[in-house]
Design a protein around this motif. Structure first.
Motif, PDB file in Angstrom:
ATOM      1  N   THR A 154       0.851  -1.189   0.000  1.00 39.58           N
ATOM      2  CA  THR A 154       0.000   0.000   0.000  1.00 39.58           C
ATOM      3  C   THR A 154       0.884   1.236   0.000  1.00 39.58           C
ATOM      4  OG1 THR A 154      -1.726  -1.159   1.246  1.00 39.58           O
ATOM      5  CG2 THR A 154      -1.841   1.247   1.198  1.00 39.58           C
ATOM      6  N   VAL A 155       0.571   2.162  -0.913  1.00 42.09           N
ATOM      7  CA  VAL A 155       1.218   3.469  -0.950  1.00 42.09           C
ATOM      8  C   VAL A 155       0.264   4.454  -0.285  1.00 42.09           C
ATOM      9  CG1 VAL A 155       2.236   5.253  -2.407  1.00 42.09           C
ATOM     10  CG2 VAL A 155       2.299   2.855  -3.142  1.00 42.09           C
ATOM     11  N   LEU A 156       0.748   5.215   0.688  1.00 43.26           N
ATOM     12  CA  LEU A 156      -0.071   6.220   1.367  1.00 43.26           C
ATOM     13  C   LEU A 156       0.427   7.606   0.982  1.00 43.26           C
ATOM     14  CD1 LEU A 156      -0.392   4.637   4.930  1.00 43.26           C
ATOM     15  CD2 LEU A 156      -2.090   4.642   3.090  1.00 43.26           C
ATOM     16  N   LEU A 157      -0.506   8.476   0.585  1.00 37.97           N
ATOM     17  CA  LEU A 157      -0.155   9.816   0.114  1.00 37.97           C
ATOM     18  C   LEU A 157      -0.897  10.878   0.910  1.00 37.97           C
ATOM     19  CD1 LEU A 157      -0.666   8.246  -3.184  1.00 37.97           C
ATOM     20  CD2 LEU A 157       1.413   9.577  -2.930  1.00 37.97           C
ATOM     21  N   GLY A 158      -0.192  11.965   1.192  1.00 35.71           N
ATOM     22  CA  GLY A 158      -0.797  13.070   1.907  1.00 35.71           C
ATOM     23  C   GLY A 158      -0.311  14.391   1.353  1.00 35.71           C
ATOM     24  N   TYR A 159      -1.147  15.428   1.445  1.00 42.21           N
ATOM     25  CA  TYR A 159      -0.785  16.735   0.913  1.00 42.21           C
ATOM     26  C   TYR A 159      -1.870  17.760   1.243  1.00 42.21           C
ATOM     27  CZ  TYR A 159      -4.063  15.205  -2.665  1.00 42.21           C
ATOM     28  OH  TYR A 159      -5.193  14.718  -3.299  1.00 42.21           O
ATOM     29  N   ALA A 160      -1.555  19.010   1.009  1.00 45.35           N
ATOM     30  CA  ALA A 160      -2.532  20.100   1.013  1.00 45.35           C
ATOM     31  C   ALA A 160      -2.030  21.145   0.028  1.00 45.35           C
ATOM     32  CB  ALA A 160      -2.692  20.707   2.400  1.00 45.35           C
ATOM     33  N   SER A 161      -2.935  21.774  -0.677  1.00 41.71           N
ATOM     34  CA  SER A 161      -2.529  22.831  -1.600  1.00 41.71           C
ATOM     35  C   SER A 161      -3.109  24.158  -1.140  1.00 41.71           C
ATOM     36  CB  SER A 161      -2.985  22.517  -3.038  1.00 41.71           C
ATOM     37  OG  SER A 161      -4.394  22.518  -3.127  1.00 41.71           O
ATOM     38  N   CYS A 162      -2.343  25.220  -1.349  1.00 46.32           N
ATOM     39  CA  CYS A 162      -2.759  26.547  -0.905  1.00 46.32           C
ATOM     40  C   CYS A 162      -2.397  27.603  -1.929  1.00 46.32           C
ATOM     41  CB  CYS A 162      -2.086  26.905   0.418  1.00 46.32           C
ATOM     42  SG  CYS A 162      -3.010  26.360   1.856  1.00 46.32           S
ATOM     43  N   SER A 163      -3.131  28.684  -1.886  1.00 46.15           N
ATOM     44  CA  SER A 163      -2.850  29.859  -2.717  1.00 46.15           C
ATOM     45  C   SER A 163      -2.848  31.086  -1.821  1.00 46.15           C
ATOM     46  CB  SER A 163      -3.921  30.004  -3.805  1.00 46.15           C
ATOM     47  OG  SER A 163      -3.918  31.307  -4.348  1.00 46.15           O
ATOM     48  N   ALA A 164      -1.918  32.003  -2.065  1.00 37.49           N
ATOM     49  CA  ALA A 164      -1.863  33.242  -1.271  1.00 37.49           C
ATOM     50  C   ALA A 164      -3.125  34.063  -1.468  1.00 37.49           C
ATOM     51  CB  ALA A 164      -0.631  34.049  -1.665  1.00 37.49           C
ATOM     52  N   VAL A 200      -5.417  16.298   2.476  1.00 41.47           N
ATOM     53  CA  VAL A 200      -5.617  14.869   2.227  1.00 41.47           C
ATOM     54  C   VAL A 200      -4.572  14.126   3.045  1.00 41.47           C
ATOM     55  CG1 VAL A 200      -5.473  13.036   0.496  1.00 41.47           C
ATOM     56  CG2 VAL A 200      -6.549  15.235  -0.087  1.00 41.47           C
ATOM     57  N   SER A 201      -5.013  13.130   3.802  1.00 40.16           N
ATOM     58  CA  SER A 201      -4.083  12.398   4.665  1.00 40.16           C
ATOM     59  C   SER A 201      -4.264  10.897   4.460  1.00 40.16           C
ATOM     60  CB  SER A 201      -4.343  12.756   6.127  1.00 40.16           C
ATOM     61  OG  SER A 201      -3.499  12.019   6.974  1.00 40.16           O
ATOM     62  N   GLY A 202      -3.169  10.197   4.175  1.00 36.64           N
ATOM     63  CA  GLY A 202      -3.199   8.744   4.074  1.00 36.64           C
ATOM     64  C   GLY A 202      -4.081   8.191   2.973  1.00 36.64           C
ATOM     65  N   HIS A 203      -4.110   8.856   1.799  1.00 36.28           N
ATOM     66  CA  HIS A 203      -4.884   8.308   0.675  1.00 36.28           C
ATOM     67  C   HIS A 203      -4.187   7.028   0.197  1.00 36.28           C
ATOM     68  CE1 HIS A 203      -7.449   8.668  -3.026  1.00 36.28           C
ATOM     69  NE2 HIS A 203      -6.535   7.791  -3.427  1.00 36.28           N
ATOM     70  N   PRO A 204      -4.896   5.869   0.214  1.00 35.69           N
ATOM     71  CA  PRO A 204      -4.236   4.610  -0.140  1.00 35.69           C
ATOM     72  C   PRO A 204      -4.292   4.299  -1.635  1.00 35.69           C
ATOM     73  CG  PRO A 204      -6.416   4.150   0.698  1.00 35.69           C
ATOM     74  CD  PRO A 204      -6.251   5.653   0.732  1.00 35.69           C
ATOM     75  N   VAL A 205      -3.201   3.785  -2.159  1.00 35.94           N
ATOM     76  CA  VAL A 205      -3.130   3.228  -3.505  1.00 35.94           C
ATOM     77  C   VAL A 205      -2.486   1.855  -3.370  1.00 35.94           C
ATOM     78  CG1 VAL A 205      -2.188   3.465  -5.834  1.00 35.94           C
ATOM     79  CG2 VAL A 205      -2.958   5.502  -4.590  1.00 35.94           C
ATOM     80  N   HIS A 206      -3.113   0.840  -3.958  1.00 34.43           N
ATOM     81  CA  HIS A 206      -2.651  -0.536  -3.759  1.00 34.43           C
ATOM     82  C   HIS A 206      -1.732  -0.985  -4.888  1.00 34.43           C
ATOM     83  CE1 HIS A 206      -5.301  -0.899  -0.345  1.00 34.43           C
ATOM     84  NE2 HIS A 206      -6.264  -0.365  -1.079  1.00 34.43           N
ATOM     85  N   LEU A 207      -0.747  -1.787  -4.517  1.00 31.59           N
ATOM     86  CA  LEU A 207       0.314  -2.219  -5.423  1.00 31.59           C
ATOM     87  C   LEU A 207       0.452  -3.731  -5.325  1.00 31.59           C
ATOM     88  CD1 LEU A 207       2.422  -0.611  -7.163  1.00 31.59           C
ATOM     89  CD2 LEU A 207       3.938  -0.705  -5.193  1.00 31.59           C
ATOM     90  N   ASN A 208       0.534  -4.403  -6.481  1.00 31.94           N
ATOM     91  CA  ASN A 208       0.803  -5.839  -6.515  1.00 31.94           C
ATOM     92  C   ASN A 208       2.261  -6.050  -6.884  1.00 31.94           C
ATOM     93  OD1 ASN A 208      -1.858  -6.697  -5.948  1.00 31.94           O
ATOM     94  ND2 ASN A 208      -2.435  -6.359  -8.087  1.00 31.94           N
TER      95      ASN A 208
END
Length: 197
Positions: A160-170, A178-186
């Protein structure tokens, strides 16, 4: 030289050129990357979009039990940036979330993620400390990975790949983190592919 001799000479020149090209290909391995005889596996890719950012994941350069996992984080709107991987988990005084990639299961990290862009600091109204961000637009994180025997990687398995991020503009503020978005890998002996589930 008559017409018949000219035609024979032209055919001979074309045949010679073809023979030289074939010899050159053979000397360079006999085929192009991606041909059926190429031993290198093609890269596996998948993507998703959440909270205004499209994330494209790629597994490439898989050799034996190691490979490279890349994630391109691309804000959909102009003028939005992502935060440094070194940002604290709760941000700076609550502002921002780190851009993050991690793996578990049949694949383990074989180093730290490297970013394609340099970090710069910005000031945010109401926040005393500077906030480390990447320049506006996409940023790529690259993570070396290896198959993990404990997770079944040497025989194949799931990761499992876990991804997190946030985007902002001034100007336009921030999207919901987004915290711990899962993507599955075989994982197999030949490489790794993304699972649709």
């Amino acid at each position: 030289m008559n017409v018949a001799q000219y035609i024979r000479a032209s055919r001979t020149a074309r045949v010679s050129a073809a023979v030289l090209c074939t010899a050159a290909l053979a000397a360079c391995g006999g085929h192009r990357a991606g041909d059926a005889g190429d031993a290198r596996p093609s890269a596996a890719t998948t993507s998703f979009t959440e909270q205004g950012v499209t994330v494209t994941l790629t597994v490439s350069e898989w050799h034996g039990s190691t490979g490279t996992l890349s994630a391109v984080f691309a804000p959909e709107r102009k003028g939005f940036h992502l935060y440094s991987t070194d940002l604290p988990a709760d941000g700076v005084e609550g502002v921002g979330r780190p851009t993050a990639i991690s793996v578990s299961g049949a694949v383990k990290a074989d180093g730290r993620p490297a970013a394609s862009a340099d970090v710069r600091s910005i000031t945010v109204p109401g926040v005393e400390a500077p906030v480390p961000v990447y320049p506006d637009g996409p940023v790529t994180l690259t993570l070396p990975v290896r198959a993990d025997g404990d997770g079944g990687g040497d025989r194949g398995g799931e990761a499992t790949v876990l991804l997190g991020y946030a985007s902002c503009s001034a100007q336009d503020g921030c999207t919901i983190p987004v915290s711990g978005h899962p993507v599955h890998l075989n994982v197999t002996a030949d490489g790794a592919t993304f699972s649709p589930r």
